[in-house]
Structure formats: C-alpha cells, structure tokens
Design an enzyme around this catalytic site. Sequence first.
Site, short mmCIF file in Angstrom:
data_model
loop_
_atom_site.label_atom_id
_atom_site.label_comp_id
_atom_site.label_asym_id
_atom_site.label_seq_id
_atom_site.Cartn_x
_atom_site.Cartn_y
_atom_site.Cartn_z
N GLU A 9 -12.86 4.39 5.83
CA GLU A 9 -12.85 3.62 7.06
C GLU A 9 -13.93 4.02 8.05
O GLU A 9 -14.12 3.35 9.07
CB GLU A 9 -11.47 3.73 7.70
CG GLU A 9 -10.39 3.14 6.81
CD GLU A 9 -9.01 3.72 7.04
OE1 GLU A 9 -8.93 4.86 7.51
OE2 GLU A 9 -8.03 3.02 6.78
N GLN A 17 0.82 -1.21 0.00
CA GLN A 17 0.00 0.00 0.00
C GLN A 17 0.86 1.26 0.00
O GLN A 17 0.34 2.36 -0.04
CB GLN A 17 -0.91 0.01 1.24
CG GLN A 17 -1.89 -1.14 1.28
CD GLN A 17 -2.72 -1.21 2.55
OE1 GLN A 17 -2.81 -2.25 3.17
NE2 GLN A 17 -3.34 -0.11 2.94
N ARG A 76 -8.69 -1.60 8.27
CA ARG A 76 -9.55 -0.55 7.70
C ARG A 76 -9.86 0.51 8.76
O ARG A 76 -11.01 0.78 9.06
CB ARG A 76 -10.84 -1.18 7.19
CG ARG A 76 -11.54 -0.33 6.18
CD ARG A 76 -12.68 -1.06 5.53
NE ARG A 76 -13.28 -0.22 4.50
CZ ARG A 76 -13.90 -0.70 3.44
NH1 ARG A 76 -14.01 -1.98 3.24
NH2 ARG A 76 -14.44 0.10 2.55
N CYS A 77 -8.82 1.10 9.31
CA CYS A 77 -9.01 2.04 10.42
C CYS A 77 -7.80 2.96 10.50
O CYS A 77 -6.68 2.53 10.30
CB CYS A 77 -9.18 1.25 11.70
SG CYS A 77 -8.59 2.03 13.18
#
Lengths: 180, 785
Positions: free
Chosen positions: B738, B221, B368-369
């Site tokens: 998110e 990423q 996802r945070c």
Amino acid sequence: MTTQTTQTTQTTHKVTLTINGQPYTAEVEPRLLLVHFIREVAGLTGTHIGCDTTSCGACTVLVNGVPAKSCTLLAVQVDGAEIRTVEGLEQDGKLHPVQDGFVQEHGLQCGFCTPGMMLTAVALLERNPQPTEDEIRRAISGNLCRCTGYVNIVKSIQYAAKQMREAQATPAPAPVGAEV
Amino acid sequence: MATETETPIRGMGHSVKRKEDARFIRGRGRYVDDIKLPGMLFLDIVRSPYAHATIKNIDASAALAQPGVLAVITGKDLDAAGLAWMPTLMGDKQMVLPVDRVVYQAQEVAAVVATDRYAAADGVALVNVEYEPLPPVTDPIKALEADAPLVRPDREQKTNHIWHWEAGDAARTDELFNQAEVVVKEDLYIPRIHVCSIETCGCVASFDAVEGKLTVYMTTQAPHAIRTVFSLVTSIPEHKIHIISPDIGGGFGGKVPVYPGYVIACVASIKTGHPVKWIEDRSENLQADSFARDYHITAELAAKRDGTMQALRVKTIADHGAFDAAANPSKFPAGLFSVITGSYELDAAHVEVDGVYTNKPSGGVAYRCSFRVTEAVHTIERMVDVLAQKLSMDPAELRLKNFIPPEKFPYKSPTGWEYDSGNYPAALRKAMEEIGYEQLRREQAEKRARGELMGIGLSTFTEIVGAGPSHTFDILGIKMFDSAEIRVHPTGSAIVRIGVQTQGQGHETTFAQIVAEELGLPVENITVEHGDTDTAPYGLGTYASRSTPTAGAATAVAARKIREKAKNIAAHLLEVSPDDLEWENYQFRVKGTPGKAVTMQQIAFAAYTNHPQGMEAGLEAVDYYDPPNLTFPFGAYVCVVDIDRGTGEVKIRRFLAIDDCGNIINPMIVDGQIHGGLTMGMAPALLEEITYDENGNIQQGNFMDYLLPTAMETPAWETDKTVTPSPHHPFGAKGVGESATVGAPPAIANAVVDALSHLGVTHIDIPITPWKVYKILEEHGVAES
C-alpha cells in the site's frame, strides 16, 4: 450442461456457437448474454464479469476474430459465430506468446482481468505485429486492471510481440503461437 | 547459492516467476462465481431507491408467482430468527435487512431466491415495496447540527455523533502554536472513494442439514475472522462453519467487511436446503459496499521563520455513513491516522477525529491503505508544501531540514508510535538525483517565464503497517497475530499453510521463497495453501500490508523451528555434536570440515526413516507470530506535471517512486505492487470521487460515471529503492502493498499546486479534475480559450 435459464420463460431459441473450435448448441432465452452462454452453458469460466456497463472488459472474447465484450452481446445475436476465449489460447500444450509474456513480465496479479486483457492483446498483435507503446495502451484502454498499473501489461504485450515476430522470421521450427 | 543442490533454491531476493500464474493465464482460476454446486440456487437483492425512508409494506406476491422464484426473504423473516441486525467489526451493529426503515440508497431491502440468476432478477423487479421518504442528511457537518435528521434512532444516543478520538499532547501543541513565528492552516477534504476490485463481492453458501455444517465460498480477505463472527451471530458451532476464500479478484480492503448479502445467502441456504449463490453487479458493489476516506480535515502547522517545524494541530470530521462498519483495530476508531506527523521531527502534535453518521453506505474501509494512513500522509505532505510556499523555501530543502535524522531511530513520535527504522534523507536525495531535480526546477522557471504551467511535487511519506502487536491490536477482541504451519515431506518437498490470504499479492510464490531461504529447499518444491479455514492455521487475514510483517514472520520462525530440529538430525547423521555444526550454504556442515555436510533433503528423509532414538519422527512446525512492533516503510516520490491551459488537464510527465520496504523477498513482485499502488494513488488524486445530491442519490454509481484509471491516463511509472531493514522483523522486511497508494496522491497534488503557486494557489482538493483546474486558471486570467 444444459442451461438453467430455460426454466423461467417460454420463448427459447436454438443457438449454436463454436467456442475454441468446439460446437455448443443450446435452447436459450433470447435475453441470455453471451458471457453467460460461455460461462454457464459451455462451462468455460475463464471469461469473467466485472461490470454492468460495458466498461471493464473482463468479459472480452474474440467474436469472429474481433474483440467484443461478451456481457453486452446476446447469445442469439452471435448464433453461428466463432468465439475464442482464454481457454483456447494454449495450443497442443504450448502457451500462446501473450500468455507467456504475462508470466515473464509479471503482467497479472489477481488474475481477474487477465483473460480479457490477453484476448485484446492477441487481437492487437494479429492485426499489428509491431505496435508502439502508445498503440498498446490505446488497444487495452477498454480493459480495466486494478492491480498492475498497466506498466507490466504493456511489457508483457511487447514481449509477446517480439516472440511472435521472431517466430515469423524463423522458417523452422513451426511458428510459436501463430495459429489463428 | 547451494552448489550441491541440482535445483536452485531461489529464496530471498529472487524475481521468481509466480506459481499462481499457471492457472490464471489459462482461465483456470477458481473465483467465487466459478463455483457451481449441485442444486445451486441464485439470490438477488431488492435495494432501496431512497436514502432515507420508512418501509410501509413489502408485497412479494407477484414475485412469488413468477416461474423460478422459490422464496422472498425480508427483514421481518430475519427478525423472527434474531438475524435482522449483525455486529460490525467496529462494535456497532448493522442491518442485514431492514424491518421498517432504510438509511441509505441501494440498501438491501429484501432478497429473492430463484432457480437461476435471470429468474432471481425477474423476482426482484416484481417485489413491491411501499416507502414513505424521510429527509436524508449526507453532509457530516450538517449531520452534527441540532435539527439534522437522525440517522440511527435505534441508538440510545439521539445524535449523529458516533465517537470522539484524539492523540498527542493538546496543551503542549497549543503552547507551541501560541509562540510560533509562522503558522499555516488549510482545510482539506479527502473524498469518498470506492475500491472497485474488478471482481465484485459474492458467495456460495451451502448448509448441510445432516452434518449441521455451513460451508461458504466467499470473497473475503479474512476467512478465519469471518468464521468466528458467523459462529457468534448464528450460534452454529465454529467447527461446523467452513469458510473458503478461493481465488479473489482483488481486495484492497473492500472484502474485509461482512456485507448483508453473505448473511442472507447463508440464511437462504438453511431455509431452502440448497446451496445458494449471491454475486453482486458492479453497480450494487459501487453503490452499497463500504467506502473509503470521506475525511474533512482542518490542519495547522507551526514553525520557526527558518523553516524548523514545531507542531501540528489537526481536527477531522469523519463520515462513516449509516453504520460504523469500518474495519479498524478496535482500539483505533480512526485507524492509524495519528501517524500524521510523518517523516518529520516535531516537538508536539495533537490530532482529533469525530466519527459521524450520515445517510450513506458505511464508510471507513481501507482503499489499499493501512487504516487511515493515506489521509494522514496526504495532510502532512500537503502541509509541508503549504509551509514551504509561505516561507518561499524549496519544498525539498524544507523536508531535508525537518526529517527525523537516521541516527534517531528507533524514533518515538509525538503521537506515541515507535518508528522501527528509516533513512529519509537518503531516499529523497536519491530521488532528486535520479530525476534531475535541479534541472527540472530550471526548466520550470524558464517555462513559467513563457507562461507555461509545469509543476514538480514531492512526497516523502512514512507508512505504518503490519498490525500488530497483540497488546495494542485486536479486531473484536481477537488479537492481531498471524500464523504459519510447515510440513516437510520425506522426499524433501514441503507444504506451507498460512493464516493470511492472497488477492493478487503472490503469496503462493513469496511465502514459498521464505521457506526456501530458511530451509534450503528449492522454491518449486514448496506448495503454499491459504484461505481455507478447515486446513489453514488461524489468522487475521490480508489487509493493511500485514501479510509479510506478520504471517511472513511466522513462516520464517516456523521454518527456523524446523531447522533447529533438523540440526539434531544432522548431528545424528554426521555422528557429531549439534554444537559442531554450522548452517552454511543451505546445509548443515561440520565446522572446519566443509566436505562433511548434509542437505535439508537428506535430513527430511532421515526424519521419517532414521531419526535419532528419543526424538519424535517427522519434520514440521507451526508458529503464531505476535510482532513486537509495527513496521514503518517509507519512500520519496517525485511527480512532474504539465497543465494544459486550454482544458485544465493535468498530464503526469514523469513519476519516480523510491520505496524502502526493508529487505525484499521478490523484487519483481514488489515492483508490481508499487506500480499498482501508484495507479490507485493517482486515481483519487485525478479521477475518482463519490458524491451525493441533497436527496442522497449517489452521483457515480457505475463505471460510466466512476472513472477508474485506464492504460491511457496511467503514466509509465519509474521505480527504484533504498533498503533499510526492519530491525525487529525476522528477515528485515516491511509491508509494501500500500505504500504507493499512500504516498502518491500528495506528490501529484503538490505538483499541481506547485505549477500554480505563482498565482497564489496554496491548495486544491483532490480529485484534481480538468474542470477544477480550468476554473482556477480562469479565475486568475491564465486560461486559454
């Protein structure tokens, strides 16, 4: 290409599969998974691998018209079979209604589960042209998606179902995506 | 819209269908495992069956005798090259391959390089490793006891304690607690979970000995940061390292860290002179790659009897596993956990976190945070409900009483954050109205009288995303700005290259829309490229909902630089002064003479064919955007559950999410992000948890045991929005990827506790499984047999 897997052990078997209408023949080890035949022997990388327990469905293809997880079949087991993968959905430059539905209804994000998901959907609509939402959810419950939350996948399949029914109801022009 | 242009612009606010879909729906995506280079070899990894053991011996002779096996790489080989350890993004170090001991189950022990993946797997089975097991510790609280096994004897400090971190005002908080009329306290455990993107991690490393250049196709990423780290670790000059992040099958934070497999594959390519592919199995991914959460929290909330919230006090033990390989900004070992006062106006707060080593794989990656925000939001949103229950107040009423009022923005929180904008009462009122809150409460009362269990849960969360201002945020010293480069071609099409990378968020479409809006070029004529360090400008990557707040802003600013130059060209073409021009309806026109105008397409052609004397030719710009602040998206969620008294199963009947992420680029994509986020919020609330037995064996190490939501468990999410633009972002946007993962878990937990509150239940730790609920029903004599 020819498989690299023939180099390690002695026993090999000749396997012929028809993938999206095209025959592929190779000498393969008996342990070669169907998904590796598709990806590495036939070079069709649209079929993905997401797990090792037959849980995620990223590798779903149609074997003689029936959805199957190609990570859990050996290539030798399906010698002679007709296989359909994501690469076979578009016909004569025309998207299958399920492909179109996934674009129109934003049914995909990272795209990794999408080929398997679409093939499950194609098989569902071929046997049940007017599925309820619950039937759609049940049909795709063996295909995991981590991105979309399934809401738009359900809508994509409903979109495709509608397109296919309308195409069926209209005698001309030729039905959209009605090839089998 | 620009009526003068034949092709529609479709900039901000349009649900443009995604450009990237064309390849994905045809099976033409190019993921790492699809890469095939001439002469490519395969790498597979020998992993430890023990959570803690010394390695007595590694015998690779049988493996090396196996046909197809070319090499076996061990820690001793890497040690000789100074590569047995590597730095983590948190300033700790991590074993690439162990020299003499393993510290978690499934740890990488040796690597086999072979001609194909089957031969590599054969080799792995034939590597004989002799272990001497050591007692493991997998509970972070036990790990802090004096006689606990030491996880990291390599460190100077001979304890399992890693760091202590705190925020807020301890003295003022204690004072308010001492005087408080009401105090509520709960212990909350936020379980260890795993992101499980459907594509696992892997790479193809290819070292060209002639050029001295290392090319790595990699599931990452953050390709630029990886390039810098690789250069620092290997001493290969940075211009000789080329990281390519091709199509990525989901990230969610799990593809930020550097895993040993990547490094070993690079070593194997250098050693063998061949490209080397390494792709994890799902079980390897789930057992060894970094985990999220694993926070043991004690929270206390002080309030007046009328419900006025005053102070929050939180102590946390954070299980980071054997290496502190979390992916947090370097000044924030506990991430942005201190946003824990949430949407509420408190007088004071004090938050403490202690990081601890255990014999488990690394923890602390996001799921996802945005850096620990989920843990913070779960805590405050649960505690507000605990307080409401204690005061016998409706949780909506208590929230409305304590929200930071809209007129107080920008708002300085007691832990030091400056919230950019918000209107919390508007979002909650909209949610209550749309779902019919009062009617649901009446229905609940009627059902409760009949013995039926129905619950309504709220979550009115505030997120903190878009790291970040470079004075505060860096990773290993690299400031967390982000970048964009735009080139407009003579015929009016354009290419945009961005420093962030997409794993499904749709950047190829949304970033084109930003440029379309700013320059008045049709979205279909704009190509977006990303993920290739040889061509894209330097950026910190996509995670923590930072792409739109940072690189999105850079894209708009770069486009505005182009527009400034374009204005001068327009003046030249129209033979007027630039001051006489206005940008209106996607074109420059002479003020007061709307008929006299030029489009960006005309200007682009002139930039290469007829530019003014003294001006550089061409039409391009680059921007490295350093955001002045983070952005603070928020939302109001309502969840309605029914509980089966016979099985304990929680059924989500309705879930309404009102999200506010400021101005929206593409409503269709935002909706999709929220659907996915809600599902990844439901997952740990009801299904997902990773646990270990006393020997350190993982209990949910594959997809048969670790339960991702399927279409059957996932409800038909309902979504809507309010729009409160960010005042400091160039086009008023905030991050959104998110929000729903962060906001959903407490809405679900609050709904379940609400259904059982009349029994005296005040808290249930997630995941709220049928078995957990059934035990509670049984305990209170309301289970149906």
